[in-house]
Write a protein that holds these residues in place. Sequence first.
Motif, short mmCIF file in Angstrom:
data_model
loop_
_atom_site.label_atom_id
_atom_site.label_comp_id
_atom_site.label_asym_id
_atom_site.label_seq_id
_atom_site.Cartn_x
_atom_site.Cartn_y
_atom_site.Cartn_z
N LEU A 152 -8.57 16.60 -0.66
CA LEU A 152 -9.28 16.16 -1.86
C LEU A 152 -9.35 14.63 -1.99
CD1 LEU A 152 -8.11 18.76 -4.54
CD2 LEU A 152 -10.04 18.83 -2.96
N LEU A 153 -8.82 13.91 -1.01
CA LEU A 153 -8.87 12.45 -1.08
C LEU A 153 -9.80 11.85 -0.04
CD1 LEU A 153 -5.08 11.65 -1.67
CD2 LEU A 153 -6.93 11.54 -3.34
N GLY A 154 -10.52 12.69 0.67
CA GLY A 154 -11.38 12.20 1.73
C GLY A 154 -12.41 11.19 1.27
N GLU A 155 -13.01 11.44 0.11
CA GLU A 155 -14.05 10.53 -0.40
C GLU A 155 -13.46 9.16 -0.70
OE1 GLU A 155 -17.37 10.46 -4.03
OE2 GLU A 155 -15.56 11.67 -4.23
N MET A 156 -12.28 9.13 -1.32
CA MET A 156 -11.64 7.86 -1.63
C MET A 156 -11.27 7.11 -0.35
SD MET A 156 -8.03 7.10 -3.58
CE MET A 156 -8.50 7.40 -5.26
N PHE A 157 -10.78 7.83 0.65
CA PHE A 157 -10.36 7.18 1.89
C PHE A 157 -11.56 6.62 2.66
CE2 PHE A 157 -6.17 9.75 2.37
CZ PHE A 157 -5.64 9.04 1.29
N PHE A 209 -4.92 1.74 -0.64
CA PHE A 209 -6.02 1.77 -1.61
C PHE A 209 -5.79 2.86 -2.64
CE2 PHE A 209 -10.32 2.95 -3.03
CZ PHE A 209 -10.75 1.71 -3.49
N PHE A 210 -5.33 4.02 -2.19
CA PHE A 210 -5.00 5.12 -3.10
C PHE A 210 -3.93 4.69 -4.09
CE2 PHE A 210 -1.69 8.45 -3.62
CZ PHE A 210 -2.36 9.29 -4.49
N LEU A 211 -2.85 4.10 -3.59
CA LEU A 211 -1.74 3.72 -4.46
C LEU A 211 -2.16 2.64 -5.46
CD1 LEU A 211 1.29 4.04 -5.06
CD2 LEU A 211 1.74 2.28 -3.35
#
Length: 423
Positions: A213-218, A254-256
């Motif tokens: 579910l984090l692919g778009e953000m990455f 970037f996530f953090l």
Amino acid sequence: MDHAGDVPDVFDPRIYAEGVPHDRYRLLRERHPVAWQAEPEIQGWPAGPGFWAVTRHADVVTVLRDHRTYSSWIGATQIRDPDPADLPFLRRTMLNQDPGKAAGDHGRLRRLVSRAFTPARVDAFAGRVRQRARTLLAGARDGAAGGSADLVRTVTDEYALLNLTDLLGVPAADRALLLDWTVRIIGYQDPEDAPAPLLGPDGKPLNPRSPALLGEMFAYARELAGHKRAHPADDVMTALAHAGLDPQELEMFFFLLTVAGNDTVRSAAPGGLLALARDPDAYRMLAAGRVSVDRAVEELLRVHPPVLSFRRTAAADTELAGQRIRAGDKVVVFHASANHDERVFADPAELDLSRAPNPHVSFGDGPHVCLGAHFARLQLRVFHEEWCAAMPAPELAGPPRRLVSNFINGITRLPLRVSGPAG
């Protein structure tokens, strides 16, 4: 294990929708400072094995500082156990690493982000932060229907997000993406605040922190880093793009930064206003300049810590406050309880804006103490200064709404009176 009948539940996220459960915390501090908590299935999220709730200040500090005994790496840092298949992915971020551990590189990553997140770089944004506070507060005041406005929707969400995206160097056109990602990741326990969860093949909700579910953000993080390498600027993403990180490390940074950096102020700014609205005498002292704004910010952080809890996992059999803990047990510290510990804070239920010393743990302690604390304090100080200069005394114009979460101390609606003379 102590399963005494008078051990109150502090796990159920729905409890926190009504307010931080200070009466329950007090009972735990007095009678069961390290108390076993069951982890039943709630709102479709699967049951877990249970955990130890740590509620006294001294014990919370012990757990946060002793990374050899209480590991962030073994089971990551959320109360709910991650899918074992996701653990290697979660361990890429320094939040879920232990200093000196061969399988993680916490020290190197922390030094890298410290160099990108310098106080000088943060302080250079002070003028823009102040102008943004003025603009947003004026917009809320001038656009209010009936003299009141929801400060979360009109001011604090935007304030936290835009300050962070300025510092990171995210283009204006992309900023709404960051808020959407934050809401999905932080508000996932709240059926009203978050979009409907995506379900796995078993019909259970998928963890919003899973790689699926984090692919778009990455993908966005990689694209932005590439842009910064070609077009460097004085911002954090440029510094990280040139720091020699591998692509996976950059994605996790970037996530953090996006989630933690946004939600700290997104929670603390309305939380502080709500505390002041409930204590007009304290606000009058602040507005009149009779207390230091810096000291007031520390007290507002003490009474409304942005993060309610953090999890560690016992790396070996140990004992804490007389309670035996076995290797592999989950150990969860409760910041909001530690901040109200009568053994450390005189009259902890009182909002004392001149409180000193004020050893709250709202930004954690030990090797994982919040790297963005300086930036958060700057934003909160400026925000309260600008409120006192331009806005009326904060006064509730309706019931606030809290986030359904046992992790983030969120305010999702805060209707306040915004018309009238300042002061």
